[in-house]
Design an enzyme around this catalytic site. Sequence first.
Site, PDB file in Angstrom:
ATOM      1  N   PRO A 152       0.824  -1.214   0.000  1.00  0.00           N
ATOM      2  CA  PRO A 152       0.000   0.000   0.000  1.00  0.00           C
ATOM      3  C   PRO A 152       0.857   1.262   0.000  1.00  0.00           C
ATOM      4  O   PRO A 152       2.086   1.194   0.061  1.00  0.00           O
ATOM      5  CB  PRO A 152      -0.756  -0.123   1.319  1.00  0.00           C
ATOM      6  CG  PRO A 152       0.226  -0.764   2.240  1.00  0.00           C
ATOM      7  CD  PRO A 152       1.105  -1.662   1.394  1.00  0.00           C
ATOM      8  N   TRP A 153       0.197   2.421   0.013  1.00  0.00           N
ATOM      9  CA  TRP A 153       0.917   3.693  -0.114  1.00  0.00           C
ATOM     10  C   TRP A 153       1.322   4.290   1.227  1.00  0.00           C
ATOM     11  O   TRP A 153       2.153   5.183   1.280  1.00  0.00           O
ATOM     12  CB  TRP A 153       0.082   4.729  -0.887  1.00  0.00           C
ATOM     13  CG  TRP A 153      -1.310   4.930  -0.336  1.00  0.00           C
ATOM     14  CD1 TRP A 153      -2.441   4.298  -0.776  1.00  0.00           C
ATOM     15  CD2 TRP A 153      -1.711   5.760   0.757  1.00  0.00           C
ATOM     16  NE1 TRP A 153      -3.518   4.687  -0.017  1.00  0.00           N
ATOM     17  CE2 TRP A 153      -3.099   5.592   0.933  1.00  0.00           C
ATOM     18  CE3 TRP A 153      -1.042   6.631   1.607  1.00  0.00           C
ATOM     19  CZ2 TRP A 153      -3.830   6.250   1.913  1.00  0.00           C
ATOM     20  CZ3 TRP A 153      -1.762   7.292   2.600  1.00  0.00           C
ATOM     21  CH2 TRP A 153      -3.141   7.102   2.745  1.00  0.00           C
ATOM     22  N   LYS A 177       4.665  -5.409  -6.556  1.00  0.00           N
ATOM     23  CA  LYS A 177       3.842  -4.317  -7.096  1.00  0.00           C
ATOM     24  C   LYS A 177       3.552  -3.303  -5.998  1.00  0.00           C
ATOM     25  O   LYS A 177       2.696  -3.516  -5.128  1.00  0.00           O
ATOM     26  CB  LYS A 177       2.511  -4.842  -7.650  1.00  0.00           C
ATOM     27  CG  LYS A 177       1.816  -3.757  -8.460  1.00  0.00           C
ATOM     28  CD  LYS A 177       0.324  -3.889  -8.483  1.00  0.00           C
ATOM     29  CE  LYS A 177      -0.436  -2.943  -7.602  1.00  0.00           C
ATOM     30  NZ  LYS A 177      -0.152  -1.526  -7.680  1.00  0.00           N
ATOM     31  N   PRO A 178       4.277  -2.168  -6.009  1.00  0.00           N
ATOM     32  CA  PRO A 178       3.975  -1.129  -5.020  1.00  0.00           C
ATOM     33  C   PRO A 178       2.739  -0.330  -5.433  1.00  0.00           C
ATOM     34  O   PRO A 178       2.266  -0.447  -6.562  1.00  0.00           O
ATOM     35  CB  PRO A 178       5.228  -0.246  -5.054  1.00  0.00           C
ATOM     36  CG  PRO A 178       5.820  -0.445  -6.414  1.00  0.00           C
ATOM     37  CD  PRO A 178       5.379  -1.801  -6.914  1.00  0.00           C
ATOM     38  N   ASP A 214      -4.413  -7.701 -10.002  1.00  0.00           N
ATOM     39  CA  ASP A 214      -5.391  -8.742 -10.280  1.00  0.00           C
ATOM     40  C   ASP A 214      -4.790  -9.856 -11.143  1.00  0.00           C
ATOM     41  O   ASP A 214      -5.015 -11.040 -10.901  1.00  0.00           O
ATOM     42  CB  ASP A 214      -6.604  -8.116 -10.980  1.00  0.00           C
ATOM     43  CG  ASP A 214      -7.742  -9.077 -11.093  1.00  0.00           C
ATOM     44  OD1 ASP A 214      -8.482  -9.216 -10.095  1.00  0.00           O
ATOM     45  OD2 ASP A 214      -7.886  -9.715 -12.156  1.00  0.00           O
ATOM     46  N   THR A 233      -9.887  -5.139  -0.822  1.00  0.00           N
ATOM     47  CA  THR A 233      -8.933  -5.668  -1.802  1.00  0.00           C
ATOM     48  C   THR A 233      -8.515  -7.080  -1.393  1.00  0.00           C
ATOM     49  O   THR A 233      -8.389  -7.973  -2.244  1.00  0.00           O
ATOM     50  CB  THR A 233      -7.689  -4.755  -1.910  1.00  0.00           C
ATOM     51  OG1 THR A 233      -8.128  -3.406  -1.990  1.00  0.00           O
ATOM     52  CG2 THR A 233      -6.853  -5.079  -3.119  1.00  0.00           C
ATOM     53  N   GLU A 251      -2.387  -8.747   5.176  1.00  0.00           N
ATOM     54  CA  GLU A 251      -2.438  -7.803   6.301  1.00  0.00           C
ATOM     55  C   GLU A 251      -3.377  -6.690   5.870  1.00  0.00           C
ATOM     56  O   GLU A 251      -3.062  -5.935   4.948  1.00  0.00           O
ATOM     57  CB  GLU A 251      -1.037  -7.255   6.609  1.00  0.00           C
ATOM     58  CG  GLU A 251      -0.074  -8.295   7.145  1.00  0.00           C
ATOM     59  CD  GLU A 251      -0.438  -8.817   8.534  1.00  0.00           C
ATOM     60  OE1 GLU A 251      -1.235  -8.158   9.229  1.00  0.00           O
ATOM     61  OE2 GLU A 251       0.059  -9.890   8.897  1.00  0.00           O
ATOM     62  N   CYS A 286      -2.234   1.470   9.787  1.00  0.00           N
ATOM     63  CA  CYS A 286      -3.235   0.420  10.027  1.00  0.00           C
ATOM     64  C   CYS A 286      -3.499   0.247  11.513  1.00  0.00           C
ATOM     65  O   CYS A 286      -4.623   0.002  11.919  1.00  0.00           O
ATOM     66  CB  CYS A 286      -2.792  -0.892   9.390  1.00  0.00           C
ATOM     67  SG  CYS A 286      -1.160  -1.422   9.914  1.00  0.00           S
TER      68      CYS A 286
HETATM   69  P1  NAD Z   1      -5.515  -0.860  -1.263  1.00  0.00           P
HETATM   70  O1  NAD Z   1      -6.090  -2.168  -0.838  1.00  0.00           O
HETATM   71  O2  NAD Z   1      -6.361   0.071  -2.032  1.00  0.00           O
HETATM   72  O3  NAD Z   1      -4.202  -1.081  -2.144  1.00  0.00           O
HETATM   73  C1  NAD Z   1      -3.120  -1.867  -1.699  1.00  0.00           C
HETATM   74  C2  NAD Z   1      -2.403  -2.442  -2.910  1.00  0.00           C
HETATM   75  O4  NAD Z   1      -3.268  -3.364  -3.571  1.00  0.00           O
HETATM   76  C3  NAD Z   1      -2.015  -1.392  -3.966  1.00  0.00           C
HETATM   77  O5  NAD Z   1      -0.757  -1.715  -4.503  1.00  0.00           O
HETATM   78  C4  NAD Z   1      -3.106  -1.565  -5.006  1.00  0.00           C
HETATM   79  O6  NAD Z   1      -2.735  -1.139  -6.295  1.00  0.00           O
HETATM   80  C5  NAD Z   1      -3.336  -3.072  -4.963  1.00  0.00           C
HETATM   81  N1  NAD Z   1      -4.632  -3.513  -5.475  1.00  0.00           N
HETATM   82  C6  NAD Z   1      -5.768  -2.781  -5.613  1.00  0.00           C
HETATM   83  N2  NAD Z   1      -6.753  -3.546  -6.149  1.00  0.00           N
HETATM   84  C7  NAD Z   1      -6.219  -4.783  -6.342  1.00  0.00           C
HETATM   85  C8  NAD Z   1      -6.738  -6.009  -6.847  1.00  0.00           C
HETATM   86  N3  NAD Z   1      -7.997  -6.112  -7.281  1.00  0.00           N
HETATM   87  N4  NAD Z   1      -5.930  -7.087  -6.877  1.00  0.00           N
HETATM   88  C9  NAD Z   1      -4.655  -7.003  -6.427  1.00  0.00           C
HETATM   89  N5  NAD Z   1      -4.106  -5.859  -5.957  1.00  0.00           N
HETATM   90  C10 NAD Z   1      -4.882  -4.767  -5.903  1.00  0.00           C
HETATM   91  O7  NAD Z   1      -4.958  -0.179   0.073  1.00  0.00           O
HETATM   92  P2  NAD Z   1      -4.290   1.257   0.237  1.00  0.00           P
HETATM   93  O8  NAD Z   1      -5.346   2.304   0.105  1.00  0.00           O
HETATM   94  O9  NAD Z   1      -3.066   1.337  -0.607  1.00  0.00           O
HETATM   95  O10 NAD Z   1      -3.796   1.181   1.767  1.00  0.00           O
HETATM   96  C11 NAD Z   1      -4.607   1.519   2.851  1.00  0.00           C
HETATM   97  C12 NAD Z   1      -5.196   0.276   3.495  1.00  0.00           C
HETATM   98  O11 NAD Z   1      -4.145  -0.634   3.818  1.00  0.00           O
HETATM   99  C13 NAD Z   1      -5.894   0.574   4.799  1.00  0.00           C
HETATM  100  O12 NAD Z   1      -7.064  -0.189   4.871  1.00  0.00           O
HETATM  101  C14 NAD Z   1      -4.895   0.102   5.856  1.00  0.00           C
HETATM  102  O13 NAD Z   1      -5.445  -0.246   7.095  1.00  0.00           O
HETATM  103  C15 NAD Z   1      -4.304  -1.083   5.161  1.00  0.00           C
HETATM  104  N6  NAD Z   1      -3.001  -1.401   5.741  1.00  0.00           N
HETATM  105  C16 NAD Z   1      -2.880  -2.539   6.500  1.00  0.00           C
HETATM  106  C17 NAD Z   1      -1.668  -2.828   7.132  1.00  0.00           C
HETATM  107  C18 NAD Z   1      -1.490  -4.057   7.985  1.00  0.00           C
HETATM  108  O14 NAD Z   1      -0.345  -4.420   8.279  1.00  0.00           O
HETATM  109  N7  NAD Z   1      -2.558  -4.712   8.410  1.00  0.00           N
HETATM  110  C19 NAD Z   1      -0.598  -1.960   6.970  1.00  0.00           C
HETATM  111  C20 NAD Z   1      -0.765  -0.807   6.197  1.00  0.00           C
HETATM  112  C21 NAD Z   1      -1.973  -0.546   5.571  1.00  0.00           C
END
Ligand code: NAD
Length: 482
Positions: A152-153, A177-178, A214, A233, A251, A286
């Site tokens: 995630p970002w 994939k970042p 995906d 996601t 996570e 998170c």
């Molecule tokens: P997101 O789920 O939108 O994106 C995370 C990653 O998944 C990105 O690289 C995105 O491009 C990719 N992605 C999006 N759709 C996808 C798909 N259909 N298939 C595969 N990959 C896909 O999350 P975000 O907005 O980047 O991050 C914020 C979220 O992450 C919050 O909910 C936060 O709580 C969670 N988070 C959890 C932890 C943890 O350790 N539990 C840590 C940090 C962030």
Amino acid sequence: MTSEAFPATSGKVLIAGEWVEAGPKTPVINPARMTEIVGEVALSDTEHVEAGIREAATALPLWSRTQPEERAERLLAASADLRKSVPELTRLLVRENGKPLTEAERDILRSIEMIDIIAADLAEWSRPALIETSQPVWIRKRPRGVTAVISPWNSPVLLSFRRLVPAVAGGNTVVLKPATQCPLTVMECVRILGPHFPDGVLNLLTGSGETVGDTLVADPRISTVGFTGGTETGRRIIERSAASIKKLHLELGGNDPAIVLADAVLDGAAIERMTRAILRATGQVCVAIKRIYVQESRHDELLEKLASAFGETIVGDGLASETTMGPLGNKVQFDFVNGLMERSRNQGLDIRTYGEKLSPEEWDQGYFLLPSILTGANHPDEVVACEQFGPLVPIVRFNDIDRAVGWANDTNFGLRASVWTSDRRQAEALADRIQAGAVFHNNHGIFRDLHIEFSGVKQSGLGRESLHLGLDHYTDSYGFAD
Ligand code: NAD
């Protein structure tokens, strides 16, 4: 407008040791200065995703047969190289993510430290273990195969490394994939790491989750997925990977509660720990405290003390040394948090903002928000029930502890929780009842030791993060008997 040169990997992807152009590009914006483009990110098409997976699969047979000692040596050389670039990497992370310099540097240093710790333990961890029963069995370990790491970002380097490093150390090849909003520091780290490994061991693709992510999770050649991101996601990844039954380490999101009991010690140190757990990374963590339940008799005192601590926040560009809290990470998050505050205000909640604007004249140029406390909220108002991921916290009063525990558990999330009380036995007893991956007493959030396993329960995660530093997740054990 750009104020500094783009990083060397800007707009490229890494396939089999080569940084190449891939698809159209989109800008990465500095969230503290929306007119500044920090670099570009390629929106890879499925052809590039195919090439990344193919090259990772091609590199697998040789890499998976290397000895742990060799992998450890390569990892240590890579971490030594990364250390030389900490100041540049830190600055880049601030410019694309917004967090203050000290927080960005800590993320980078912890990521490097993770490499050293895993490398130091690798040979010992890899040694076969003998189980002496009626039939002696050796438990041996082998890599699982091509691994997709999706991050995630909000803490892009740390959360990429937490999956990438154990995967590579365990003898797997990786396609990383970042997040599209904030990929540049991860890319620069991989530029430094990459040459320490044979071509194809480490591949990096950028682009949308719907295309790149995906395709990766659905591809049968990918055996394992290490994902950090939102719960929706994660659900989609489970669905898309089901046909090829992958090992998933997810996570996911959280809505961590803090329960403050009538006997809590709310001295300066406690309030500082609580404030940090709410506002670190502008609340975009998170495991941030996202809702507070306070026993009625301490409500006013907690509010006053938190307000005073929030008041010391200096909000501005993370590159300025005075800044203690940066902007929100991107427009989507900024709009979401503003919308949530607007709806909460319309609902009649009292929202007070605190802190100082570092440069009021530049305020509108970034996704800045002052930290806020919301009072008058009830469980489960929207701001209490959702993951706000921003610099605000609702405070809800309670009289009955059982009710507060019920509210804490009334969610699909289960990352972390905390209990603030001077009675340790009470804290332990409540920890048994709160559904979370970890419960803290008079503190909240992070295990500093990377050996301690981390995991969310309920819909906050699948798998144990630091179990044997993550190596268990990216390897299979098998028995050998003779
Ligand atoms: P997101 O789920 O939108 O994106 C995370 C990653 O998944 C990105 O690289 C995105 O491009 C990719 N992605 C999006 N759709 C996808 C798909 N259909 N298939 C595969 N990959 C896909 O999350 P975000 O907005 O980047 O991050 C914020 C979220 O992450 C919050 O909910 C936060 O709580 C969670 N988070 C959890 C932890 C943890 O350790 N539990 C840590 C940090 C962030």
